[in-house]
Design a protein around this motif. Sequence first.
Motif, PDB file in Angstrom:
ATOM      1  N   VAL A   1      44.183  35.582  21.697  1.00  0.00           N
ATOM      2  CA  VAL A   1      43.915  34.141  21.685  1.00  0.00           C
ATOM      3  C   VAL A   1      42.985  33.716  22.824  1.00  0.00           C
ATOM      4  O   VAL A   1      42.671  32.533  22.948  1.00  0.00           O
ATOM      5  N   LEU A   2      42.547  34.655  23.656  1.00  0.00           N
ATOM      6  CA  LEU A   2      41.616  34.343  24.734  1.00  0.00           C
ATOM      7  C   LEU A   2      40.189  34.458  24.234  1.00  0.00           C
ATOM      8  O   LEU A   2      39.892  35.255  23.335  1.00  0.00           O
ATOM      9  N   ASP A   3      39.283  33.679  24.836  1.00  0.00           N
ATOM     10  CA  ASP A   3      37.875  33.855  24.491  1.00  0.00           C
ATOM     11  C   ASP A   3      37.356  35.111  25.207  1.00  0.00           C
ATOM     12  O   ASP A   3      38.035  35.665  26.080  1.00  0.00           O
ATOM     13  N   PRO A   4      36.168  35.618  24.837  1.00  0.00           N
ATOM     14  CA  PRO A   4      35.703  36.903  25.383  1.00  0.00           C
ATOM     15  C   PRO A   4      35.663  36.964  26.906  1.00  0.00           C
ATOM     16  O   PRO A   4      36.035  37.978  27.496  1.00  0.00           O
ATOM     17  N   SER A   5      35.222  35.902  27.558  1.00  0.00           N
ATOM     18  CA  SER A   5      35.162  35.937  29.016  1.00  0.00           C
ATOM     19  C   SER A   5      36.557  35.971  29.624  1.00  0.00           C
ATOM     20  O   SER A   5      36.811  36.651  30.630  1.00  0.00           O
ATOM     21  N   GLU A   6      37.501  35.237  29.021  1.00  0.00           N
ATOM     22  CA  GLU A   6      38.882  35.262  29.507  1.00  0.00           C
ATOM     23  C   GLU A   6      39.526  36.619  29.250  1.00  0.00           C
ATOM     24  O   GLU A   6      40.323  37.101  30.062  1.00  0.00           O
ATOM     25  N   GLN A   7      39.213  37.221  28.124  1.00  0.00           N
ATOM     26  CA  GLN A   7      39.725  38.564  27.842  1.00  0.00           C
ATOM     27  C   GLN A   7      39.295  39.545  28.926  1.00  0.00           C
ATOM     28  O   GLN A   7      40.107  40.326  29.441  1.00  0.00           O
ATOM     29  N   ALA A   8      38.018  39.502  29.261  1.00  0.00           N
ATOM     30  CA  ALA A   8      37.497  40.421  30.276  1.00  0.00           C
ATOM     31  C   ALA A   8      38.174  40.184  31.620  1.00  0.00           C
ATOM     32  O   ALA A   8      38.532  41.134  32.331  1.00  0.00           O
ATOM     33  N   LEU A   9      38.370  38.907  31.964  1.00  0.00           N
ATOM     34  CA  LEU A   9      39.003  38.580  33.235  1.00  0.00           C
ATOM     35  C   LEU A   9      40.453  39.056  33.257  1.00  0.00           C
ATOM     36  O   LEU A   9      40.921  39.616  34.258  1.00  0.00           O
ATOM     37  N   ALA A  10      41.179  38.834  32.166  1.00  0.00           N
ATOM     38  CA  ALA A  10      42.573  39.269  32.101  1.00  0.00           C
ATOM     39  C   ALA A  10      42.673  40.789  32.189  1.00  0.00           C
ATOM     40  O   ALA A  10      43.553  41.329  32.872  1.00  0.00           O
ATOM     41  N   VAL A  11      41.784  41.496  31.517  1.00  0.00           N
ATOM     42  CA  VAL A  11      41.809  42.967  31.562  1.00  0.00           C
ATOM     43  C   VAL A  11      41.488  43.467  32.966  1.00  0.00           C
ATOM     44  O   VAL A  11      42.133  44.393  33.479  1.00  0.00           O
ATOM     45  N   ALA A  12      40.489  42.857  33.618  1.00  0.00           N
ATOM     46  CA  ALA A  12      40.101  43.303  34.964  1.00  0.00           C
ATOM     47  C   ALA A  12      41.231  43.095  35.970  1.00  0.00           C
ATOM     48  O   ALA A  12      41.585  44.005  36.731  1.00  0.00           O
ATOM     49  N   LEU A  13      41.800  41.890  35.977  1.00  0.00           N
ATOM     50  CA  LEU A  13      42.874  41.597  36.933  1.00  0.00           C
ATOM     51  C   LEU A  13      44.145  42.373  36.596  1.00  0.00           C
ATOM     52  O   LEU A  13      44.856  42.846  37.488  1.00  0.00           O
ATOM     53  N   GLY A  14      44.437  42.505  35.302  1.00  0.00           N
ATOM     54  CA  GLY A  14      45.608  43.281  34.902  1.00  0.00           C
ATOM     55  C   GLY A  14      45.478  44.746  35.266  1.00  0.00           C
ATOM     56  O   GLY A  14      46.473  45.410  35.613  1.00  0.00           O
ATOM     57  N   THR A  15      44.261  45.279  35.210  1.00  0.00           N
ATOM     58  CA  THR A  15      44.037  46.676  35.590  1.00  0.00           C
ATOM     59  C   THR A  15      44.344  46.909  37.062  1.00  0.00           C
ATOM     60  O   THR A  15      44.885  47.951  37.440  1.00  0.00           O
ATOM     61  N   ILE A  16      44.017  45.931  37.918  1.00  0.00           N
ATOM     62  CA  ILE A  16      44.333  46.062  39.345  1.00  0.00           C
ATOM     63  C   ILE A  16      45.842  46.138  39.551  1.00  0.00           C
ATOM     64  O   ILE A  16      46.355  47.004  40.272  1.00  0.00           O
ATOM     65  N   LEU A  17      46.583  45.221  38.908  1.00  0.00           N
ATOM     66  CA  LEU A  17      48.039  45.203  39.059  1.00  0.00           C
ATOM     67  C   LEU A  17      48.668  46.496  38.547  1.00  0.00           C
ATOM     68  O   LEU A  17      49.430  47.158  39.259  1.00  0.00           O
ATOM     69  N   VAL A  18      48.342  46.871  37.319  1.00  0.00           N
ATOM     70  CA  VAL A  18      48.928  48.076  36.731  1.00  0.00           C
ATOM     71  C   VAL A  18      48.434  49.327  37.444  1.00  0.00           C
ATOM     72  O   VAL A  18      49.192  50.276  37.651  1.00  0.00           O
ATOM     73  N   GLY A  19      47.153  49.321  37.857  1.00  0.00           N
ATOM     74  CA  GLY A  19      46.609  50.483  38.562  1.00  0.00           C
ATOM     75  C   GLY A  19      47.305  50.734  39.879  1.00  0.00           C
ATOM     76  O   GLY A  19      47.581  51.894  40.240  1.00  0.00           O
ATOM     77  N   CYS A  20      47.607  49.667  40.621  1.00  0.00           N
ATOM     78  CA  CYS A  20      48.343  49.831  41.881  1.00  0.00           C
ATOM     79  C   CYS A  20      49.724  50.418  41.626  1.00  0.00           C
ATOM     80  O   CYS A  20      50.176  51.321  42.344  1.00  0.00           O
ATOM     81  N   ALA A  21      50.415  49.908  40.599  1.00  0.00           N
ATOM     82  CA  ALA A  21      51.759  50.397  40.303  1.00  0.00           C
ATOM     83  C   ALA A  21      51.738  51.857  39.862  1.00  0.00           C
ATOM     84  O   ALA A  21      52.502  52.692  40.383  1.00  0.00           O
ATOM     85  N   LEU A  22      50.863  52.197  38.913  1.00  0.00           N
ATOM     86  CA  LEU A  22      50.807  53.575  38.418  1.00  0.00           C
ATOM     87  C   LEU A  22      50.314  54.525  39.498  1.00  0.00           C
ATOM     88  O   LEU A  22      50.820  55.660  39.617  1.00  0.00           O
ATOM     89  N   GLY A  23      49.329  54.091  40.284  1.00  0.00           N
ATOM     90  CA  GLY A  23      48.828  54.944  41.357  1.00  0.00           C
ATOM     91  C   GLY A  23      49.893  55.239  42.393  1.00  0.00           C
ATOM     92  O   GLY A  23      50.030  56.375  42.867  1.00  0.00           O
TER      93      GLY A  23
END
Length: 422
Positions: free
Chosen positions: A332-354
């Motif tokens: 339900v996000l527009d393309p720019s919001e999708q990219a932003l959510a994926v980028a910020l979510g990757t930082i959160l999940v990446g820190c946890a998994l790392g």
Amino acid sequence: MQAQLIVLAFSLLGAASCALAVIRRGGASLLAGSLAAALLALLAHEVDSLAGTVCCLVVALAAAMLALARVPWMRGAPLGPLVILASMGIYLRCVPVGSGTLELLALLGLVLGLYLIAGRELLTRAPRLDAATVGVGILALGFVGGTGWIRVLGWGLDAALLALPLLAVGATGAFRASGAERGDLVVALGASAAVLVLTKSYAELCLLLAVIAALYVLNSPRRGHALLVVVAGAAMIGLLGIDLMEYRFLVWLSAPRDVYGSGFDLNLFYEVLRSVTPLGTGVPDVGTLLTSDFPVIYTLGQAVSAFGVPGIALPVLCVASVAATTVRALPVLDPSEQALAVALGTILVGCALGNLAYVFHVLPVPSLPFPFLSSSATGLISLTVTCVALAEVVGMGALRSLEGTEAHDLPAANIHSTRFFS
């Protein structure tokens, strides 16, 4: 026994908060997170920690006030699990040490204030080149200092970790911009990567590469093939790293047997896990604070000594619920919001998994702090800004989706008059 009962109740409320966040009951999730933080204040009082009691109570009251404010976009925002993580991190920092209480609360308030004043525009609304430029500037300040750190009012701030959310936002524009703007963003990201290498900030460099890889897959018309390319690239980088730093790789392999050398922290972590009771003791093991890595990297060791099995299970569940809520909101996000959510979510999940991969000796990845469960002031700043921005983007998308659903059942004039929190 009283402490174990409080930990059990805290764990159940934390799990409920995560479940409510996933099904888009953001207000109820935030209230559950507030009650869980209040239980941690009670637990801190039970173990005679005034600092922990005050800090956790402040978090509980702030979360409750935020939930009762009934801001519309918070209905679908995963703020409840983030409050759980923040309260756990504050508890682990204040209870065993007992000092720095006022400074910690002041820092957290300053971070949220700066985000509301300027960070929101920079991360979610301003042109992506502006965010990347500020990120490069922060890296430059750390590089000029010669250590990669910035000294501010007695705090030592890691420039790489501080700049990471801004660089991630800049990376989203590199895939969607065109012409001169795209070229400027590519140059900014390339310069950032070079500075990260020069300052030996390999963990942050890996996270930035992970963000770029996630955005590449998101923007690819054939995502299956793009994912295979990313996996192959990651494998090649891993093999190259082993070849260039063979000694470090061999040291990593020998760590489980090297009890008094390179594997001291690892073996201390395993010793804490073996001696833990199912619901902990309420007090983080002071012995885990004897080494430099434990307060920053091995904080899960302190969490499990204080909360038992939930000390590991609940933080993982919180991160997983935020990730699930983000993925659910993407359509339900527009393309720019999708990219932003994926980028910020990757930082959160990446820190946890790392962090999990490092402390459990699964992969020889650079060490990263678990989100919020760390004594790192920079980690608190960077991840607070990242997570609040992520929650806002996801919440706004969920709000549009919920309004669209309600539009099929209610007259148009009554859509915005309905209650957002039950």
